[in-house]
Scaffold this motif. Structure first.
Motif, mmCIF file in Angstrom:
data_model
loop_
_atom_site.group_PDB
_atom_site.id
_atom_site.type_symbol
_atom_site.label_atom_id
_atom_site.label_comp_id
_atom_site.label_asym_id
_atom_site.label_seq_id
_atom_site.Cartn_x
_atom_site.Cartn_y
_atom_site.Cartn_z
ATOM 1 N N HIS A 101 0.841 -1.191 0.000
ATOM 2 C CA HIS A 101 0.000 0.000 0.000
ATOM 3 C C HIS A 101 0.876 1.241 0.000
ATOM 4 C CE1 HIS A 101 0.981 -0.124 4.319
ATOM 5 N NE2 HIS A 101 0.752 1.181 4.297
ATOM 6 N N THR A 102 0.264 2.362 -0.364
ATOM 7 C CA THR A 102 0.918 3.663 -0.313
ATOM 8 C C THR A 102 -0.131 4.721 -0.032
ATOM 9 O OG1 THR A 102 2.376 5.198 -1.490
ATOM 10 C CG2 THR A 102 0.672 4.125 -2.778
ATOM 11 N N LYS A 103 0.306 5.860 0.510
ATOM 12 C CA LYS A 103 -0.587 6.963 0.841
ATOM 13 C C LYS A 103 -0.149 8.202 0.084
ATOM 14 C CE LYS A 103 -1.696 5.280 5.495
ATOM 15 N NZ LYS A 103 -1.666 5.598 6.957
ATOM 16 N N VAL A 104 -1.149 8.938 -0.412
ATOM 17 C CA VAL A 104 -0.890 10.156 -1.183
ATOM 18 C C VAL A 104 -1.596 11.313 -0.493
ATOM 19 C CG1 VAL A 104 -1.039 11.283 -3.425
ATOM 20 C CG2 VAL A 104 -0.794 8.792 -3.298
ATOM 21 N N ASN A 105 -0.846 12.349 -0.115
ATOM 22 C CA ASN A 105 -1.434 13.542 0.483
ATOM 23 C C ASN A 105 -2.149 14.364 -0.586
ATOM 24 O OD1 ASN A 105 -0.511 13.124 3.164
ATOM 25 N ND2 ASN A 105 1.531 13.836 2.573
ATOM 26 N N LEU A 106 -3.354 14.802 -0.269
ATOM 27 C CA LEU A 106 -4.143 15.546 -1.251
ATOM 28 C C LEU A 106 -3.527 16.904 -1.568
ATOM 29 C CD1 LEU A 106 -7.848 14.792 -0.242
ATOM 30 C CD2 LEU A 106 -6.383 13.637 -1.894
ATOM 31 N N VAL A 107 -2.763 17.471 -0.630
ATOM 32 C CA VAL A 107 -2.166 18.785 -0.891
ATOM 33 C C VAL A 107 -1.135 18.725 -2.013
ATOM 34 C CG1 VAL A 107 -2.587 19.659 1.426
ATOM 35 C CG2 VAL A 107 -0.498 18.372 0.973
ATOM 36 N N THR A 108 -0.634 17.530 -2.319
ATOM 37 C CA THR A 108 0.361 17.379 -3.383
ATOM 38 C C THR A 108 -0.262 17.104 -4.741
ATOM 39 O OG1 THR A 108 0.590 14.991 -2.988
ATOM 40 C CG2 THR A 108 1.981 16.467 -1.675
ATOM 41 N N VAL A 109 -1.593 16.988 -4.787
ATOM 42 C CA VAL A 109 -2.273 16.646 -6.044
ATOM 43 C C VAL A 109 -2.493 17.915 -6.856
ATOM 44 C CG1 VAL A 109 -4.347 15.652 -7.052
ATOM 45 C CG2 VAL A 109 -3.352 14.646 -4.982
ATOM 46 N N GLU A 110 -2.235 17.835 -8.139
ATOM 47 C CA GLU A 110 -2.355 18.982 -9.034
ATOM 48 C C GLU A 110 -3.814 19.211 -9.424
ATOM 49 O OE1 GLU A 110 -0.627 20.432 -13.419
ATOM 50 O OE2 GLU A 110 0.148 18.632 -12.426
ATOM 51 N N LYS A 111 -4.150 20.490 -9.629
ATOM 52 C CA LYS A 111 -5.489 20.868 -10.083
ATOM 53 C C LYS A 111 -5.451 21.166 -11.577
ATOM 54 C CE LYS A 111 -6.618 23.045 -5.636
ATOM 55 N NZ LYS A 111 -6.962 24.323 -4.958
#
Length: 765
Positions: A281-291
């Motif tokens: 598994h891995t976790k992705v922070n939403l603040v790092t996601v591009e708009k």
């Protein structure tokens, strides 16, 4: 097709026109409050005190201020251990509660062991209180000497006060303790904003270097993505190799600002039916996601997978993902028929507003008691209005069946084809603090579609508050509203009718119907959770009632209502067919002759057909202008089939999911549903049979019928090649309109031939 509509519409369910004394309609404007009635209040601002008498052996006091006006009294919080206390509070007494000529302001020293000590008082004659009308500056507070009351002992000290008479347009109104709210902070009017929601797109592309266990079969690998309570899973991978599966599948979630959460990506292998083994598994922070604001493709990234339950997170492969926030979509959080906003999430894509919607929530009448207080019926009513992302809540008027709010609110309008929703509720906060867990009771709601309003006109109406109970539709009272829709440019509003309803991303990359339904339910839940965390909270049941979250649940009543709506739409076609049959039967010879003449004119001059049709539609529309609706639309009990529904159908509609009824009741309802579904099945089967008969004309399923049809087509082709088209149309039309004495009552040859064609119904098990 006859239109059957249940029962007459009771008079109590009708909309009523009102003529309240609004500020803007009678030449007396209260600043921007021109859609409400003027309400007079006596304002008292208690700032501070100094030099108070010491009546305690400790050399200090615990002072508080008590205000008495007529039958109303209120006191400030106690300031502990202070001879120079500060309060800086504003109190507003409605003029209707003043039953005496004097406002009395007293200062006391709190004593928990015995009676509170009197520290002084100030009196104000109501006739001498100054009047303040905005935009005048606030009245400056002044020092007043505390006076003694006979028998209370000597006093000393001063208190800083300002007293004036104003209206609800005063700046201090929103922060003041108001007499009709009981003085509770949670009863004040508030404005809320829905959370800004985004669609989060997670594209699962592929995985590599997966650590798979020893298997004697080809592995079935899937990816599970989770964002809070949203869980989605890909299909089984289209494997390139065993350790490098490939998906290229999109998963959509709803995320709200601020982005302080993580997406959990888990790669799993199906080892047996109902059992999955986690590979990593891995976790992705939403603040790092591009708009993104269009359909451009954002860069993808590789993420390392960690094995759960191992020290230091043992490497177990990597997964290739593409994550982005889709700002070009509108996150749907309302049912389509009552949507109040169609704008995309990204503000960069918003268009200029078309106008302003103003609403004055005047009051309610004849409300029914919702609870018991001191052995009698009572209600603490407040209103909630919702349009776009802005929610407003009026103050709660305590213990009144005729509450008067007289509060005015404004929204910017970006699309005229939207709906304003206003609901009335009973505040159960006091019951919740005493008993715990009480819910606000829904009294009723009103929906107003902006496209049905004339620009700049003020609509003042009394709307019936209708609620469906297990016993049937019930009128809970009336809500008085004043509504005005002001447009900045008429051309811009008309141009909006030619634009797509939703942002362009909904058409370039459309979402499936199941996706829309699921994401809408998630968005509704997120809005309800966020507003419930406000202070004072807008409770879950209030938000769900305003958003109509149960609109997609099964209801036999709504099914009947939709059936009657369909029959109402098809009734003009049925009426036209009956009129044409009357013409063919020559029941009115003059009309039949005129139809023959008109038919011949249109055949010989076909260029007149389309102009005649559109001219006829124009004349119908111009004629109906005289009978156009003069008031906004409202809840219709007759259209909803709410006044002619059986108790058992209502009981089924209010049943929970899963059902809480006994098995025998569920069996009866299941049999009834089977009977209804059987009728629908028969209708669908008949429609399919007609289409299959048309297909059988040339499919040689019936060789004799197909032979006859193709020979007939050859003969018609030769006939049309020789005879002019106009002559053919005239002959066909005159044959169709021939007099009844030249017509047989038996079915025509063409209809008899068509009914004999085969369908696939005989091949169904």
């Amino acid at each position: 097709m006859p239109t059957h509509v249940p029962g007459p519409d009771p008079a109590d369910y009708s909309l009523k026109d009102t003529n309240p004394p609004l500020g803007g309609m009678h030449g007396e404007k209260i600043c921007t409050y021109d859609l409400v009635e003027k309400m007079q209040y006596f304002y008292v601002r208690v700032v501070k005190a100094k030099g108070l008498a010491v009546k305690d052996v400790t050399g200090s006091s615990d002072p508080y201020v008590k205000l008495i006006l007529g039958s109303k009294s209120i006191q400030t919080p106690t300031v502990l251990r202070s001879l120079n206390p500060e309060w800086n509070l504003v109190f507003a007494f409605g003029k209707e509660v003043t039953h005496g000529p004097v406002l009395k302001v007293t200062v006391w020293d709190q004593d928990l062991a015995k009676k509170d000590d009197f520290l002084g008082a100030v009196w104000f004659d109501l006739q001498e209180i100054p009047v303040r009308v905005p935009p005048d500056s606030p009245l400056a507070p002044q020092w007043y000497r505390l006076e003694e009351i006979r028998g209370q002992g000597k006093v000393q000290g001063d208190i800083m006060l300002s007293v004036w008479m104003g209206t609800q347009a005063d700046e201090a109104f929103s922060e003041a303790w108001i007499s009709d709210t009981g003085g509770y902070a949670h009863n004040r009017s508030k404005v809320y904003l829905s959370p800004r929601l985004w669609y989060l797109r997670v594209t699962v592309i592929e995985a590599q270097d997966l650590h798979l266990g020893e298997r004697f079969r080809y592995p079935e690998v899937t990816v599970r993505a989770q964002l809070r309570y949203q869980v989605m899973r890909t299909k089984v991978a289209r494997n390139k190799t065993a350790a490098s599966p490939y998906w290229n599948e999109d998963l959509l979630f709803v995320a709200g600002e601020p982005f302080d959460e993580q997406v959990l990506i888990t790669v799993e292998e199906k080892v047996s039916p109902g059992k999955d083994e986690v590979i990593g598994h891995t976790k992705v922070n939403l603040v790092t996601v591009e708009k993104r604001y269009d359909h451009r493709q954002v860069p993808s990234r590789w993420f390392d997978l960690e094995k759960s339950g191992t020290e230091n997170g043992r490497f177990s492969g990597r997964v290739h993902l593409r994550l982005c926030f889709d700002g070009g979509y509108h996150v749907i959080d309302e049912a389509a028929y009552m949507s109040s906003d169609h704008r995309p999430t990204a503000k960069q894509l918003w268009k200029k507003s078309l106008g302003v919607l103003e609403i004055g929530i005047l009051g309610a009448q004849s409300l029914l008691p919702m609870k018991t207080k001191d052995g009698r019926g009572s209600i603490d009513a407040y209103c909630v209005a919702k349009y776009g992302q802005k929610w407003v809540r009026t103050r709660t008027v305590m213990d009144s069946f005729q509450p008067r709010w007289n509060e005015q609110y404004t929204w910017e309008v970006y699309d005229p084809c939207t709906v304003l929703t206003v609901g009335v509720f009973d505040n159960s906060h006091m019951q919740q603090t005493q008993k715990g867990g009480s819910k606000d009771i829904c009294i009723g709601k009103v929906r107003i579609r902006l496209s049905t309003l004339e620009a700049f006109r003020v609509y003042t109406n009394s709307y019936p508050l209708l609620v469906l109970h297990p016993s049937g539709a019930k009128r809970m009272g009336e809500l008085e509203l004043a509504v005005r829709f002001s447009v900045s440019s008429t051309f811009s509003v008309l141009h909006a009718y030619t634009q797509p309803l939703l942002p362009k991303m909904h058409y370039l990359y459309p979402l499936s119907i199941p996706q829309q339904d699921y994401l809408r339910q998630v968005a509704m839940r997120m809005v309800a959770e966020r507003l419930a965390r406000s202070e004072p909270p807008l409770k879950h049941e209030v938000v769900r009632f305003m958003l109509d979250t149960n609109s997609s649940f099964w209801s036999l009543r709504r099914t009947k209502a939709n059936w009657y709506r369909i029959t109402s739409i098809l009734s003009p076609i049925h009426a036209a067919a009956r009129w044409l049959d009357d013409v063919r039967q020559w029941r009115q010879p003059v009309t039949s002759m005129l139809v023959h003449v008109l038919f011949l004119i249109l055949v010989w001059f076909p260029e007149l057909i389309l102009p005649t049709v559109f001219l006829y539609m124009f004349l119908i529309g111009a004629w109906h202008h005289r009978f156009r609706p003069r008031s906004p639309s409202h809840m219709d009990a007759r259209l909803s089939h709410a006044n002619a529904v059986s108790p058992d159908e209502l009981d089924e509609e209010f049943d929970t999911v899963p059902s809480s009824k006994p098995p025998e009741v569920i069996k009866i309802r299941y049999e009834r549903l089977r009977a209804l579904a059987g009728k629908i099945q028969s209708v669908l089967g008949d429609l399919a049979s007609q289409g299959e008969r048309v297909h059988a004309l040339l499919s040689w399923r019936d060789p004799r019928a197909t032979t006859m049809f193709i020979i007939f087509c050859l003969a018609v082709a030769g006939f049309l090649y020789v005879v002019p088209l106009r002559v053919t149309i005239v002959l066909a039309g005159l044959y169709f309109l021939r007099h009844p004495r030249f017509r047989s009552r038996h079915p025509s040859v063409a209809l008899s031939f068509f009914r004999r064609l085969p369908s696939l119904a005989d091949r169904i098990l």
